[in-house]
Design a protein around this motif. Structure first.
Motif, PDB file in Angstrom:
ATOM      1  N   TRP A  10      -1.352  17.443  -0.304  1.00 20.27           N
ATOM      2  CA  TRP A  10      -0.727  16.321  -0.216  1.00 20.27           C
ATOM      3  C   TRP A  10       0.653  16.653   0.563  1.00 20.27           C
ATOM      4  CZ3 TRP A  10      -2.914  17.700  -5.054  1.00 20.27           C
ATOM      5  CH2 TRP A  10      -1.872  18.329  -5.776  1.00 20.27           C
ATOM      6  N   GLY A  11       1.305  15.637   1.117  1.00 23.81           N
ATOM      7  CA  GLY A  11       2.821  15.672   1.252  1.00 23.81           C
ATOM      8  C   GLY A  11       3.357  14.381   0.632  1.00 23.81           C
ATOM      9  N   LEU A  12       4.530  14.998  -0.046  1.00 26.48           N
ATOM     10  CA  LEU A  12       5.060  14.177  -1.189  1.00 26.48           C
ATOM     11  C   LEU A  12       6.776  14.497  -1.347  1.00 26.48           C
ATOM     12  CD1 LEU A  12       4.464  11.960  -3.259  1.00 26.48           C
ATOM     13  CD2 LEU A  12       4.160  13.919  -5.012  1.00 26.48           C
ATOM     14  N   GLY A  13       7.532  13.664  -1.057  1.00 27.95           N
ATOM     15  CA  GLY A  13       8.732  13.984  -1.471  1.00 27.95           C
ATOM     16  C   GLY A  13       9.528  15.124  -0.374  1.00 27.95           C
ATOM     17  N   GLY A  14       8.872  15.032   1.042  1.00 23.74           N
ATOM     18  CA  GLY A  14       9.321  15.901   1.847  1.00 23.74           C
ATOM     19  C   GLY A  14       8.794  17.270   1.829  1.00 23.74           C
ATOM     20  N   GLU A  15       8.052  17.600   0.647  1.00 18.04           N
ATOM     21  CA  GLU A  15       7.201  18.894   0.634  1.00 18.04           C
ATOM     22  C   GLU A  15       5.859  18.745   0.870  1.00 18.04           C
ATOM     23  OE1 GLU A  15       8.201  20.385  -3.199  1.00 18.04           O
ATOM     24  OE2 GLU A  15      10.273  20.541  -2.857  1.00 18.04           O
ATOM     25  N   THR A  16       5.422  19.504   1.548  1.00 17.10           N
ATOM     26  CA  THR A  16       3.611  19.807   1.585  1.00 17.10           C
ATOM     27  C   THR A  16       3.442  20.795   0.616  1.00 17.10           C
ATOM     28  OG1 THR A  16       4.313  19.368   4.245  1.00 17.10           O
ATOM     29  CG2 THR A  16       2.093  20.290   3.493  1.00 17.10           C
ATOM     30  N   THR A  17       1.875  20.433   0.037  1.00 11.50           N
ATOM     31  CA  THR A  17       1.318  21.251  -0.975  1.00 11.50           C
ATOM     32  C   THR A  17       0.138  21.594  -0.259  1.00 11.50           C
ATOM     33  OG1 THR A  17       2.395  20.377  -3.091  1.00 11.50           O
ATOM     34  CG2 THR A  17       0.138  21.469  -3.253  1.00 11.50           C
ATOM     35  N   TYR A  18      -0.327  22.976  -0.261  1.00 12.97           N
ATOM     36  CA  TYR A  18      -1.737  23.215   0.376  1.00 12.97           C
ATOM     37  C   TYR A  18      -2.668  23.540  -0.531  1.00 12.97           C
ATOM     38  CZ  TYR A  18       1.131  23.277   4.785  1.00 12.97           C
ATOM     39  OH  TYR A  18       2.046  23.298   5.726  1.00 12.97           O
ATOM     40  N   ILE A  46       0.682  -1.160  -0.031  1.00  5.78           N
ATOM     41  CA  ILE A  46      -0.108  -0.070  -0.063  1.00  5.78           C
ATOM     42  C   ILE A  46       1.051   1.272   0.002  1.00  5.78           C
ATOM     43  CG2 ILE A  46      -1.838   1.262   1.023  1.00  5.78           C
ATOM     44  CD1 ILE A  46      -2.356  -1.450   2.606  1.00  5.78           C
ATOM     45  N   ARG A  47       0.649   1.985  -1.036  1.00  4.40           N
ATOM     46  CA  ARG A  47       1.902   3.033  -1.029  1.00  4.40           C
ATOM     47  C   ARG A  47       1.212   4.518  -1.516  1.00  4.40           C
ATOM     48  NH1 ARG A  47       4.058  -0.065   0.881  1.00  4.40           N
ATOM     49  NH2 ARG A  47       6.063  -1.506   0.084  1.00  4.40           N
ATOM     50  N   GLY A  48      -0.171   4.529  -1.339  1.00  2.00           N
ATOM     51  CA  GLY A  48      -0.784   5.711  -1.370  1.00  2.00           C
ATOM     52  C   GLY A  48      -2.000   5.943  -0.832  1.00  2.00           C
ATOM     53  N   ALA A  49      -2.373   7.226  -0.269  1.00  2.09           N
ATOM     54  CA  ALA A  49      -3.732   7.509   0.446  1.00  2.09           C
ATOM     55  C   ALA A  49      -4.056   8.918   0.109  1.00  2.09           C
ATOM     56  CB  ALA A  49      -3.578   6.987   1.820  1.00  2.09           C
ATOM     57  N   ALA A  50      -5.185   9.409   0.290  1.00  2.00           N
ATOM     58  CA  ALA A  50      -5.789  10.830   0.027  1.00  2.00           C
ATOM     59  C   ALA A  50      -7.018  10.780   0.309  1.00  2.00           C
ATOM     60  CB  ALA A  50      -5.064  11.366  -0.953  1.00  2.00           C
ATOM     61  N   GLY A  51      -7.601  12.006   0.888  1.00  2.00           N
ATOM     62  CA  GLY A  51      -8.994  12.112   0.967  1.00  2.00           C
ATOM     63  C   GLY A  51      -9.639  12.288  -0.501  1.00  2.00           C
ATOM     64  N   ASP A  52     -10.689  12.174  -0.656  1.00  2.00           N
ATOM     65  CA  ASP A  52     -11.352  12.093  -2.268  1.00  2.00           C
ATOM     66  C   ASP A  52     -11.319  13.294  -2.769  1.00  2.00           C
ATOM     67  OD1 ASP A  52     -13.259  13.374  -0.535  1.00  2.00           O
ATOM     68  OD2 ASP A  52     -14.930  12.140  -0.937  1.00  2.00           O
ATOM     69  N   GLN A  53     -11.279  14.493  -2.140  1.00  2.00           N
ATOM     70  CA  GLN A  53     -11.244  15.949  -3.006  1.00  2.00           C
ATOM     71  C   GLN A  53      -9.831  15.866  -3.521  1.00  2.00           C
ATOM     72  OE1 GLN A  53     -13.795  17.068  -4.523  1.00  2.00           O
ATOM     73  NE2 GLN A  53     -15.110  15.580  -3.389  1.00  2.00           N
ATOM     74  N   GLN A  54      -8.848  15.894  -2.597  1.00  2.00           N
ATOM     75  CA  GLN A  54      -7.488  16.049  -2.757  1.00  2.00           C
ATOM     76  C   GLN A  54      -6.848  14.953  -3.829  1.00  2.00           C
ATOM     77  OE1 GLN A  54      -8.905  16.102   0.170  1.00  2.00           O
ATOM     78  NE2 GLN A  54      -7.705  17.579   1.729  1.00  2.00           N
TER      79      GLN A  54
END
Length: 496
Positions: free
Chosen positions: A293-301, A241-249
């Motif tokens: 999302w948080g990805l590769g050490g960066e957080t996107t708002y 299991i390698r990914g997860a996110a709320g539906d809208q994101q």
């Protein structure tokens, strides 16, 4: 190279599973509905076991139908209904009661109390959210206070809680992973979106023990593996299991909106609009600030806003007025007239959402004459959805301090060619409906694929993205938009 990705899309009324190729083609899918429970007016619940079983069955059916060997699936990604709260026993995995669904209003009085006591600004500063029963934190408190023995058991470490992503992860991994991704954590009203941690003061305010909360984790990476002995998934044991996110994101990610200023709008019963802002932007126009999302050490708002009535206004034409028999007829009738004949429909059936936030507004039709036909009413309905979306995007542009350069769209009502063209004219930017219409599930699959190394980065993922249908601006709609704003003012504050 393992070129298949399995997305589990757990929604409010059904659980779905979709198997994708690396290129985004749907190989197979399965969908299983589950019951809604309404114990009191305004209360909405799910049985967590019904929710879980339906998702496991959907995954098993999807893979079986595909004919793809489980060993050829690179990874699993999760997308889920957000804000729904589940509490279960650490030792047995049994829920202590039903899940409280995001729609449930049972904690509204406590939220009003928090506002009256002056906590609204502190909560907004840390979480990016307005105080509302929509979010999970007050739901956890309600369960602790109303399920016999729950608070004492939680304080002894016997119980765990989480949103639906946590509930699925815990069960899929055989109880080895108790985690929640950033995009779900940020919808609880307990999470500091700047420090990426649960906030001690907010947990104390809502009397929620920090020890029972899931571990916050990025949206792509190692989230465990499907364990041996998971019902229905015996053949899938060992899948990562390698990914997860709320539906809208997940939908925003699935649309490839990776750069600040890019945004998507989902045309469903209502409209959900999310704009990638890169850094956190404090809204001055009634929007929510969330983690994309948080990805590769960066957080996107992101900034998020919603329109209460979009596709529901088309349903109103069909079910209450009987002007159409199928939703597609609204397009045919709308295009049967050269313009709206001066008719404007404000679909404020349950008030107005962002950016107006007027709970006392009501639906309004203006400009009727004896020459008005049902074609004009259908056209005014579709135009009204586009106008409300334009109002919301204008608020986002003000908050973000930048003009948009395009809009990506999905959702059931986005199949309307007339409305998408009108939206492009109104915004004066291209509107793109993607080739992969399952954007929520595809977003979860993409996050999983990045976590599993199917793509090395977002840029490679974008190169694989197939362009959809693009609607280019053709007509200046500024005159009609000015009339809409005039009609909107007539609809506001109608109820006392």
């Amino acid at each position: 190279m393992k070129d298949y990705l399995l997305a589990l899309d757990q929604g409010t009324t059904s659980s779905r599973a979709i198997l994708f190729t690396r290129g985004g083609a749907v190989v197979s899918s399965a969908q299983i509905p589950f019951p809604q429970h309404y114990p009191k007016p305004g209360w909405v619940e799910h049985d967590p076991m019904e929710l879980l079983t339906s998702q496991l069955q959907a995954a098993a059916q999807c893979v079986e139908k595909s004919g793809v060997r489980p060993g050829d699936i690179a990874a699993v990604g999760l997308a889920n209904q957000r804000e729904t709260a589940v509490v279960w026993e650490r030792k047995t995995g049994r829920p202590v009661g039903n899940a409280i669904v995001w729609q449930c209003r049972r904690t509204a009085d406590f939220c009003t109390q928090l506002q009256q006591e002056g906590y609204g600004e502190a909560i907004r500063e840390k979480t990016g959210l307005v105080v509302d029963a929509y979010f999970s934190g007050t739901k956890y408190q309600w369960i602790l206070d109303h399920v016999p023995g729950a608070r004492a058991r939680a304080e002894r470490g016997e119980l765990l809680c989480g949103t639906v992503d946590s509930w699925l992860l815990w069960n899929l991994t055989g109880g080895k992973v108790h985690a929640s991704d950033y995009s779900n954590c940020c919808r609880t009203m307990l999470f500091d979106i700047h420090r990426l941690t649960w906030d001690e003061d907010l947990c104390r305010l809502m009397k929620v023990p920090m020890d029972w909360l899931p571990q916050p984790v990025p949206n792509s990476g190692d989230l465990g593996t499907i364990a041996l002995g998971v019902p229905y998934l015996e053949n899938l044991a060992g899948l990562p299991i390698r990914g997860a996110a709320g539906d809208q994101q997940a939908a925003l990610f699935g649309q490839g909106c990776f750069a600040p200023g890019q945004l998507k709008n989902t045309y469903g019963t209502g409209c959900f609009t999310l704009m990638n802002t890169g850094k956190a932007v404090r809204s001055q126009n009634g929007l929510l600030t969330c983690i994309g999302w948080g990805l590769g050490g960066e957080t996107t708002y992101v900034l998020e806003g919603s329109v209460f009535n979009a596709g529901s206004s088309i349903q109103w034409l069909r079910d209450e007025l009987g002007l159409i028999q199928t939703s597609h007829e609204v397009d045919i009738l709308a295009e049967s007239v050269p313009d709206n004949g001066g008719v404007y429909l404000v679909s404020a059936f349950t008030g107005l959402g962002a950016p107006h936030w007027d709970m006392y507004a009501r639906g309004t039709i203006l400009g009727l004459t004896r020459g008005t036909t049902k074609g004009h009413l259908c056209r005014a309905t579709l135009e009204g959805i586009a106008y409300q979306t334009a109002d919301l995007i204008a608020a986002m542009e003000k908050d973000a301090g930048q003009k948009i350069t395009g809009l990506r769209v999905d959702g059931g009502a986005s199949v309307s060619d007339f409305m998408m063209q009108y939206q492009a004219d109104l915004l004066d930017v291209p509107v793109e409906r993607p080739e992969v219409v399952e954007t929520t599930a595809w977003g979860a699959a993409c996050l999983a694929g990045l976590g599993a190394g199917v793509w090395k980065d977002k840029e490679e993922l974008l190169r694989d993205r197939k362009p959809g249908k693009v609607y280019l601006p053709q007509t200046d709609r500024s005159r009609e938009y000015a009339k809409w704003k005039k009609a909107l003012e007539r609809a506001k504050a109608w109820e006392e």
